[in-house]
Design an enzyme around this catalytic site. Structure first.
Site, PDB file in Angstrom:
ATOM      1  N   SER A  68      13.926  43.949  77.532  1.00 48.52           N
ATOM      2  CA  SER A  68      14.813  43.815  78.775  1.00 48.52           C
ATOM      3  C   SER A  68      15.447  45.201  78.770  1.00 48.52           C
ATOM      4  CB  SER A  68      16.097  42.822  78.268  1.00 48.52           C
ATOM      5  OG  SER A  68      15.518  41.524  78.177  1.00 48.52           O
ATOM      6  N   GLU A 117       9.117  40.892  86.013  1.00 42.81           N
ATOM      7  CA  GLU A 117       9.243  42.071  86.341  1.00 42.81           C
ATOM      8  C   GLU A 117       8.308  42.938  85.847  1.00 42.81           C
ATOM      9  OE1 GLU A 117      13.827  43.175  87.256  1.00 42.81           O
ATOM     10  OE2 GLU A 117      13.182  43.292  85.219  1.00 42.81           O
ATOM     11  N   ASN A 143      18.696  42.948  86.024  1.00 42.82           N
ATOM     12  CA  ASN A 143      19.646  43.452  85.099  1.00 42.82           C
ATOM     13  C   ASN A 143      20.553  44.509  85.713  1.00 42.82           C
ATOM     14  OD1 ASN A 143      19.451  41.353  83.399  1.00 42.82           O
ATOM     15  ND2 ASN A 143      18.315  42.538  81.971  1.00 42.82           N
TER      16      ASN A 143
END
Ligand code: NAD
Length: 416
Positions: free
Chosen positions: A128, A161, A199
């Site tokens: 992430s 993604e 994010n």
């Protein structure tokens, strides 16, 4: 070992998944449901069996609801194969790692596996927050490594993604995208930049809410209420930050802010950082922005003295934005609350596009499918009108004078 092309079609194949935790198990379910054979491996072998059992139970519920034939449930489970040695991954077309978010652990684990993979096997990381480029360089497989960032819970969330490292080969990127689509996911392509799309563009959702709380513009309940009722979000930003954990949420903000060179607009909010220092981490500690009793919200835990009303110019700019889409009765301050959050998200999305993170379409897809936003930032911009959003950002910038609301270059004023 250099990457050597092998397959063209990736409709079905064999995927090795390293890490059988929350994400590894979710992704394993997705891949096996799509007909892939999954070789599941973990440092802790018991996690592999736990993951397979958990997937079986989740599939049982789908069968009960009539969403999966019972025969298909058994076939999916049969495609989940525990692996304990690197050699067992020799037939994989794709190796995806979903282990602990630690660059040393990821580099070490992947480096040990690479010599056992066939040359045509591509590598993916579900990280992430780490750089795909740096990880690829450390392992010496830059062209072969791509980011495939799934969202939790992976079987439910439709977005992936697809992150291109600076060295990722175009063919590897394409093949990884083909696989994600074959697994039923929508792909948003993102450059290897801090927070990728979701994010990063989501930061202002929390930050702007904390700033408004800190300014004493409105109490927490009213801020959250404005975002759900007027903004159309499923959860308000403050209650969501309590659910995520103030420590986790603040650390993500700080890391992205740091890695982007500390832009004023993403500067961490002192109020949130104070919550973290006080151990007021949200639902998991029973206190965050709100207090919780028996898992239920029981009033606000943060009291801030009421600030003055917003400057007239700012109030007017917010009203002009809100009048475009708000039809239900609302207090004037609620227009400011909803408009400020949406304007800040749009502003961050424009910066991301300006910096080449992703296209407007991919950013919109990512925010609606990755975090369930009611609309993408550029769809909001088109609906509300760029000039109205710019007017609010300009008023905010004049009111705060800190460069927080400075617009991205390349977004010239537009007509109302
Ligand atoms: P987790 O803690 O649930 O699972 C990690 C698993 O990796 C554990 O089972 C652990 O035993 C195993 N592991 C640790 N080191 C290992 C090693 N060297 N070799 C093999 N297995 C090892 O973590 P998670 O939440 O599933 O996150 C995994 C990755 O996915 C992280 O990179 C995280 O940033 C990313 N991610 C998480 C989320 C999320 O919401 N949880 C969402 C998107 C991406």
């Amino acid at each position: 070992m250099p990457y050597a092309a092998g397959h063209n079609a990736m409709d079905t194949g064999v995927v090795g998944i390293l890490g059988a935790g929350t994400m590894g198990a979710g992704i394993a379910q997705v891949a096996a449901t799509a007909g892939w054979t999954v070789r599941l491996m973990d440092l802790d072998a018991s996690r592999v069996q736990d993951a397979i059992d958990a997937i079986g139970r989740r599939l049982d519920r789908l069968v009960e609801k009539g969403r999966l034939p019972a025969s298909e449930r058994d076939a999916v489970v049969r495609r989940l194969v525990p692996a304990s040695k690197a050699d067992e991954l020799a037939d994989c077309d794709l190796l995806l790692e979903a282990i602990v978010e630690d660059p040393d652990a990821k580099a070490q684990a992947l480096r040990a596996l690479v010599p056992h993979l066939k040359p045509a096997c591509i590598l993916a990381t579900n990280t992430s927050s780490l750089s795909v480029t740096e990880l690829g360089r450390r392992i010496g497989v830059g062209p072969r490594l791509v980011g495939l960032h799934f969202f939790n819970p992976a079987p439910v969330m439709p977005l992936v993604e697809l992150v291109a490292g600076q060295e990722t080969a175009a063919e590897v990127l394409d093949r990884a995208g083909v696989v994600a689509r074959a697994w039923g996911k929508t792909v948003a392509r993102a450059a290897d930049t801090p927070g990728f799309i979701v994010n990063r563009v989501a930061r202002p959702y929390y930050l702007e809410a904390f700033r408004m709380l800190e300014e004493g513009l409105a109490p927490a309940e009213q801020i959250d209420g404005a975002m759900t009722r007027l903004g159309g979000f499923r959860m308000g930003p403050l209650e969501l930050s309590d659910l995520i954990g103030q420590d986790v949420n603040a650390a993500t903000t700080r890391s992205i802010w740091d890695r982007l060179g500390r832009p004023a607009r993403l500067e961490p909010c002192p109020l949130q950082e104070a919550l973290v220092r006080a151990g007021q981490l949200g639902q998991k500690t029973g206190r965050g922005v709100y207090r919780y009793r028996d898992g239920k919200r029981a009033g606000a835990a943060v009291a801030v003295a009421a600030g003055g009303p917003p400057p007239v110019e700012l109030q007017r700019a917010a009203e002009q934005m809100a009048h475009v889409w708000v039809t239900e009765p609302a207090a004037p301050v609620e227009h400011v609350l909803a408009a400020r959050v949406i304007a800040a998200i749009v502003a961050e999305a424009r910066w991301a596009r300006h910096e080449g993170v992703a296209s407007a379409d991919d950013i919109d897809a990512a925010m609606t499918l990755g975090v369930n936003y009611p609309a993408g930032p550029f769809a909001w911009e088109a609906r509300i009108g760029r000039a109205r959003i710019d007017a609010l950002l300009a008023a905010l910038e004049r009111a705060t004078g800190r460069g927080r609301y400075r617009p991205a270059p390349g977004t010239p004023p537009a007509d109302l």
